[in-house]
Design a protein around this motif. Structure first.
Motif, mmCIF file in Angstrom:
data_model
loop_
_atom_site.group_PDB
_atom_site.id
_atom_site.type_symbol
_atom_site.label_atom_id
_atom_site.label_comp_id
_atom_site.label_asym_id
_atom_site.label_seq_id
_atom_site.Cartn_x
_atom_site.Cartn_y
_atom_site.Cartn_z
ATOM 1 N N GLU A 1 -9.757 5.663 3.453
ATOM 2 C CA GLU A 1 -8.463 5.574 2.771
ATOM 3 C C GLU A 1 -7.705 4.325 3.212
ATOM 4 O O GLU A 1 -7.081 3.646 2.388
ATOM 5 N N ALA A 2 -7.736 4.004 4.488
ATOM 6 C CA ALA A 2 -7.062 2.791 4.966
ATOM 7 C C ALA A 2 -7.668 1.554 4.319
ATOM 8 O O ALA A 2 -6.948 0.612 3.957
ATOM 9 N N LEU A 3 -8.997 1.553 4.134
ATOM 10 C CA LEU A 3 -9.618 0.415 3.461
ATOM 11 C C LEU A 3 -9.190 0.375 1.997
ATOM 12 O O LEU A 3 -8.880 -0.692 1.467
ATOM 13 N N MET A 4 -9.140 1.528 1.342
ATOM 14 C CA MET A 4 -8.687 1.577 -0.054
ATOM 15 C C MET A 4 -7.282 0.997 -0.171
ATOM 16 O O MET A 4 -7.005 0.165 -1.043
ATOM 17 N N ARG A 5 -6.387 1.415 0.707
ATOM 18 C CA ARG A 5 -5.009 0.916 0.681
ATOM 19 C C ARG A 5 -4.973 -0.593 0.927
ATOM 20 O O ARG A 5 -4.224 -1.315 0.272
ATOM 21 N N SER A 6 -5.800 -1.079 1.850
ATOM 22 C CA SER A 6 -5.797 -2.511 2.144
ATOM 23 C C SER A 6 -6.362 -3.309 0.976
ATOM 24 O O SER A 6 -5.924 -4.433 0.714
ATOM 25 N N ARG A 7 -7.311 -2.749 0.263
ATOM 26 C CA ARG A 7 -7.859 -3.442 -0.910
ATOM 27 C C ARG A 7 -6.820 -3.479 -2.035
ATOM 28 O O ARG A 7 -6.668 -4.499 -2.702
ATOM 29 N N TYR A 8 -6.092 -2.385 -2.236
ATOM 30 C CA TYR A 8 -5.004 -2.410 -3.216
ATOM 31 C C TYR A 8 -4.001 -3.506 -2.836
ATOM 32 O O TYR A 8 -3.593 -4.308 -3.684
ATOM 33 N N SER A 9 -3.630 -3.558 -1.569
ATOM 34 C CA SER A 9 -2.679 -4.576 -1.114
ATOM 35 C C SER A 9 -3.229 -5.982 -1.328
ATOM 36 O O SER A 9 -2.474 -6.903 -1.650
ATOM 37 N N ALA A 10 -4.536 -6.150 -1.151
ATOM 38 C CA ALA A 10 -5.144 -7.464 -1.384
ATOM 39 C C ALA A 10 -5.005 -7.869 -2.849
ATOM 40 O O ALA A 10 -4.739 -9.039 -3.154
ATOM 41 N N PHE A 11 -5.168 -6.918 -3.765
ATOM 42 C CA PHE A 11 -4.913 -7.219 -5.173
ATOM 43 C C PHE A 11 -3.453 -7.626 -5.358
ATOM 44 O O PHE A 11 -3.146 -8.595 -6.049
ATOM 45 N N ALA A 12 -2.550 -6.892 -4.721
ATOM 46 C CA ALA A 12 -1.118 -7.138 -4.885
ATOM 47 C C ALA A 12 -0.690 -8.505 -4.357
ATOM 48 O O ALA A 12 0.203 -9.139 -4.920
ATOM 49 N N VAL A 13 -1.304 -8.964 -3.278
ATOM 50 C CA VAL A 13 -0.921 -10.268 -2.695
ATOM 51 C C VAL A 13 -1.865 -11.388 -3.108
ATOM 52 O O VAL A 13 -1.696 -12.534 -2.700
ATOM 53 N N GLY A 14 -2.874 -11.073 -3.920
ATOM 54 C CA GLY A 14 -3.781 -12.094 -4.420
ATOM 55 C C GLY A 14 -4.812 -12.591 -3.420
ATOM 56 O O GLY A 14 -5.217 -13.753 -3.468
ATOM 57 N N ASP A 15 -5.283 -11.719 -2.541
ATOM 58 C CA ASP A 15 -6.242 -12.105 -1.505
ATOM 59 C C ASP A 15 -7.679 -11.753 -1.926
ATOM 60 O O ASP A 15 -8.257 -10.769 -1.464
ATOM 61 N N ALA A 16 -8.266 -12.579 -2.783
ATOM 62 C CA ALA A 16 -9.626 -12.344 -3.269
ATOM 63 C C ALA A 16 -10.642 -12.437 -2.134
ATOM 64 O O ALA A 16 -11.643 -11.716 -2.137
ATOM 65 N N ALA A 17 -10.408 -13.297 -1.160
ATOM 66 C CA ALA A 17 -11.347 -13.448 -0.040
ATOM 67 C C ALA A 17 -11.497 -12.129 0.716
ATOM 68 O O ALA A 17 -12.608 -11.742 1.095
ATOM 69 N N TYR A 18 -10.377 -11.429 0.958
ATOM 70 C CA TYR A 18 -10.463 -10.139 1.657
ATOM 71 C C TYR A 18 -11.219 -9.120 0.813
ATOM 72 O O TYR A 18 -12.029 -8.359 1.335
ATOM 73 N N LEU A 19 -10.953 -9.104 -0.484
ATOM 74 C CA LEU A 19 -11.657 -8.162 -1.348
ATOM 75 C C LEU A 19 -13.164 -8.378 -1.255
ATOM 76 O O LEU A 19 -13.926 -7.411 -1.135
ATOM 77 N N LEU A 20 -13.602 -9.606 -1.273
ATOM 78 C CA LEU A 20 -15.034 -9.893 -1.155
ATOM 79 C C LEU A 20 -15.568 -9.512 0.222
ATOM 80 O O LEU A 20 -16.657 -8.928 0.327
ATOM 81 N N ARG A 21 -14.820 -9.798 1.289
ATOM 82 C CA ARG A 21 -15.262 -9.447 2.650
ATOM 83 C C ARG A 21 -15.376 -7.947 2.850
ATOM 84 O O ARG A 21 -16.177 -7.482 3.659
ATOM 85 N N SER A 22 -14.566 -7.182 2.133
ATOM 86 C CA SER A 22 -14.540 -5.730 2.321
ATOM 87 C C SER A 22 -15.406 -4.998 1.284
ATOM 88 O O SER A 22 -15.278 -3.801 1.106
ATOM 89 N N TRP A 23 -16.296 -5.717 0.620
ATOM 90 C CA TRP A 23 -17.183 -5.187 -0.409
ATOM 91 C C TRP A 23 -18.592 -5.098 0.163
ATOM 92 O O TRP A 23 -19.049 -6.028 0.840
ATOM 93 N N HIS A 24 -19.306 -4.027 -0.090
ATOM 94 C CA HIS A 24 -20.668 -3.854 0.423
ATOM 95 C C HIS A 24 -21.569 -4.984 -0.066
ATOM 96 O O HIS A 24 -21.485 -5.400 -1.226
ATOM 97 N N SER A 25 -22.441 -5.454 0.806
ATOM 98 C CA SER A 25 -23.295 -6.599 0.476
ATOM 99 C C SER A 25 -24.202 -6.345 -0.730
ATOM 100 O O SER A 25 -24.551 -7.277 -1.447
ATOM 101 N N CYS B 1 0.807 -1.226 0.000
ATOM 102 C CA CYS B 1 0.000 0.000 0.000
ATOM 103 C C CYS B 1 0.838 1.272 0.000
ATOM 104 O O CYS B 1 0.307 2.355 -0.208
ATOM 105 N N GLY B 2 2.127 1.151 0.264
ATOM 106 C CA GLY B 2 3.002 2.317 0.228
ATOM 107 C C GLY B 2 3.170 3.025 1.557
ATOM 108 O O GLY B 2 3.766 4.105 1.614
ATOM 109 N N SER B 3 2.683 2.437 2.642
ATOM 110 C CA SER B 3 2.788 3.089 3.950
ATOM 111 C C SER B 3 4.215 3.133 4.480
ATOM 112 O O SER B 3 4.526 3.937 5.346
ATOM 113 N N GLY B 4 5.069 2.233 3.990
ATOM 114 C CA GLY B 4 6.424 2.126 4.518
ATOM 115 C C GLY B 4 6.533 1.137 5.659
ATOM 116 O O GLY B 4 7.630 0.797 6.089
ATOM 117 N N LEU B 5 5.402 0.671 6.178
ATOM 118 C CA LEU B 5 5.389 -0.324 7.253
ATOM 119 C C LEU B 5 5.523 -1.725 6.674
ATOM 120 O O LEU B 5 5.166 -1.954 5.516
#
Length: 129
Positions: free
Chosen positions: A34-58, A10-14
């Motif tokens: 913004e933190a959710l946006m960054r975490s969703r970008y990171s989920a794309f980067a690491v291939g975590d489709a489950a997180y993307l679905l969990r963080s999507w409005h029902s 996500c580019g936070s440096g952490l």
């Protein structure tokens, strides 16, 4: 999810495990849109489709999500944010994300809308332009 060494995509440096990794593993929720946006970008980067679905409005979540394992996400730029803070119920984050698809550089841009659902920030949709 496995432990990943190195900086968070996500580019936070952490380190990933101390940043978006905590959200991906369900140990914490994003405090802001913004933190959710960054975490969703990171989920794309690491291939975590489950997180993307969990963080999507029902109401807008797809039934399934297939990520292309050939895509390599290479950078995130937050262009603008509107609301989406600790005490807000809605927020918008405009971003540009760089990636490589089949070896070619590409960029995607969006104004993402976020809302709280059951007290947690979730991705709603792309704002009309």
């Amino acid at each position: 999810m496995e432990t990943r060494p190195g900086a968070c995509p996500c580019g936070s440096g952490l380190p990933y495990d101390e940043c978006c990794g905590r959200l991906h593993r369900g140990e914490a929720d994003a405090a802001t849109a913004e933190a959710l946006m960054r975490s969703r970008y990171s989920a794309f980067a690491v291939g975590d489709a489950a997180y993307l679905l969990r963080s999507w409005h029902s109401s807008t979540r797809p039934a399934r999500l297939r990520l292309d394992p050939g895509d390599r996400w290479t950078g995130l730029e937050i262009v603008d944010t509107e609301r989406g803070g600790l005490f807000d119920a809605t927020g918008t984050v405009e971003f540009r994300a760089r990636y490589r698809e089949r070896g070619r550089a590409a960029t995607t841009a969006e104004r993402s809308r976020f809302v709280r659902e059951d007290g947690r920030w979730v991705y709603l949709d792309a704002a009309p332009t």
